[in-house]
Design an enzyme around this catalytic site. Structure first.
Site, PDB file in Angstrom:
ATOM      1  N   ASP A 144      -3.936  -4.870   1.105  1.00 28.84           N
ATOM      2  CA  ASP A 144      -4.228  -4.292   2.395  1.00 28.84           C
ATOM      3  C   ASP A 144      -5.515  -4.790   2.893  1.00 28.84           C
ATOM      4  O   ASP A 144      -6.547  -4.194   2.244  1.00 28.84           O
ATOM      5  CB  ASP A 144      -4.258  -2.816   2.234  1.00 28.84           C
ATOM      6  N   ASN A 163      -6.563  -4.442   5.733  1.00 30.78           N
ATOM      7  CA  ASN A 163      -7.405  -3.799   7.183  1.00 30.78           C
ATOM      8  C   ASN A 163      -7.886  -4.636   8.093  1.00 30.78           C
ATOM      9  O   ASN A 163      -9.015  -4.503   8.889  1.00 30.78           O
ATOM     10  CB  ASN A 163      -8.320  -2.855   6.510  1.00 30.78           C
ATOM     11  N   ASN A 220       0.986  -1.129  -0.035  1.00 31.00           N
ATOM     12  CA  ASN A 220       0.013   0.120   0.061  1.00 31.00           C
ATOM     13  C   ASN A 220       1.004   1.314  -0.090  1.00 31.00           C
ATOM     14  O   ASN A 220       1.741   1.453   1.042  1.00 31.00           O
ATOM     15  CB  ASN A 220      -0.888  -0.059   1.203  1.00 31.00           C
ATOM     16  N   ASP A 249      -1.371  -6.228   6.089  1.00 31.49           N
ATOM     17  CA  ASP A 249      -1.036  -6.443   4.562  1.00 31.49           C
ATOM     18  C   ASP A 249      -0.649  -7.950   4.673  1.00 31.49           C
ATOM     19  O   ASP A 249       0.270  -8.414   5.050  1.00 31.49           O
ATOM     20  CB  ASP A 249       0.110  -5.549   4.133  1.00 31.49           C
ATOM     21  N   ASP A 288       2.751   5.013   5.049  1.00 28.26           N
ATOM     22  CA  ASP A 288       2.769   4.209   6.298  1.00 28.26           C
ATOM     23  C   ASP A 288       2.636   2.734   6.235  1.00 28.26           C
ATOM     24  O   ASP A 288       2.878   2.144   7.389  1.00 28.26           O
ATOM     25  CB  ASP A 288       1.558   4.849   6.958  1.00 28.26           C
ATOM     26  N   HIS A 289       2.647   2.131   5.175  1.00 33.52           N
ATOM     27  CA  HIS A 289       2.705   0.525   4.824  1.00 33.52           C
ATOM     28  C   HIS A 289       4.115   0.329   4.333  1.00 33.52           C
ATOM     29  O   HIS A 289       4.918   1.076   3.728  1.00 33.52           O
ATOM     30  CB  HIS A 289       1.784   0.023   3.827  1.00 33.52           C
ATOM     31  N   GLU A 297      -4.048   1.733  -2.909  1.00 29.02           N
ATOM     32  CA  GLU A 297      -4.339   3.086  -2.506  1.00 29.02           C
ATOM     33  C   GLU A 297      -3.540   4.163  -3.662  1.00 29.02           C
ATOM     34  O   GLU A 297      -2.544   5.092  -3.094  1.00 29.02           O
ATOM     35  CB  GLU A 297      -3.526   3.599  -1.101  1.00 29.02           C
TER      36      GLU A 297
END
Length: 258
Positions: free
Chosen positions: A149, A151, A7, A220, A249-250, A34
């Site tokens: 991802d 989540n 991501n 992930d 951030d991933h 994303e």
């Protein structure tokens, strides 16, 4: 053969980092999530110059998924068939490998915001629709890899604070139940097929020194079908890109198929 997921939290911002990572880690397929750009803005030429083919399914400002592959993919599907959804979250394609074709599904799973919200209800509907479609895909394509991802933290050990975050988003019984339902279709969490360091995460909040303090989540994932399970030789999180200036951030997760 190596397949990765990442991501990137805006491909426009992170494109140089993705190209640098591919140069250092020449995987056969990379699923991006994303993207935050429309298909007409997708940087196909940059990936072609790096020796890759790209397929994208994007939208303005939010969401978006892409496959970056050594060889051109075929039989492309965008979003879950039969599910009315304006958000660009699913991209599937088929590629060839030395041991046969592999069906690749890349997903940017719904976040869900918080339990009890309308967005959480959307997440539950989306996850059920994904489950039903992946079941159909497995019947057609036994050699299948589902990345993205998700989540979802599958277990308490996938969260830096499983007690404090119990029943919050990414940690609910409902979300974890859907993850387990995917595994019951005949998929395996490739990361958990191997001994891994404790507190192995793939996402860290930008705030409050999340990465520096390892306050992260493993959300992930790379799931492999039973037909491919015996060929999996390694799976690891690559923390290096999270140390970049202006990182996502991933960080990437990579599975190796022998």
């Amino acid at each position: 053969m190596k397949i990765a997921t990442w991501n990137v939290n805006s491909l426009t911002v992170r494109l140089p980092q993705v190209l640098d990572w591919l140069a250092a880690n020449p995987v056969d397929a990379l699923g991006l999530q994303e993207l935050k750009l429309t298909d007409d803005k997708f940087p196909h030429m940059a990936f072609e110059e790096a020796g890759y083919k790209a397929i994208s399914h994007g939208q303005k400002t939010y969401n978006g998924v892409a496959w970056i592959t050594r060889e051109a993919g075929r039989d492309v599907v965008r979003n879950i068939p039969g599910l009315e959804d304006e958000q660009a979250r699913i991209l599937a394609t088929t590629i060839d490998s030395p041991s046969g074709e592999i069906r690749l599904i890349n997903g940017y799973f719904v976040n869900g915001q918080e339990p009890g919200s309308e967005k959480f209800a959307y997440k539950m509907r989306w996850l059920q629709a994904l489950h039903d479609w992946v079941k159909e895909q497995l019947a057609l394509h036994p050699r299948l890899v589902l990345v993205g991802d998700f989540n979802v933290t599958p277990e308490d050990r996938d969260s830096y604070d499983p007690v404090g975050l119990k029943d919050t988003i990414h940690h609910t019984v409902e979300e974890r139940g859907h993850f387990q339902d995917l595994l019951k279709l005949g998929l395996s969490d490739s990361f958990r097929m191997f001994e891994q360091p404790e507190k192995s995460f793939s996402w860290w909040d930008y705030r409050m020194l999340g990465f520096q303090k390892n306050r992260g989540l493993r959300i992930d994932h790379i799931l492999v079908s039973d037909a491919l399970k015996s060929s999996v030789t390694a799976c690891a999180v690559d923390r290096t890109p999270r140390k970049n200036k202006q990182p996502s951030d991933h960080t990437p997760v990579v599975v190796t198929l022998g």
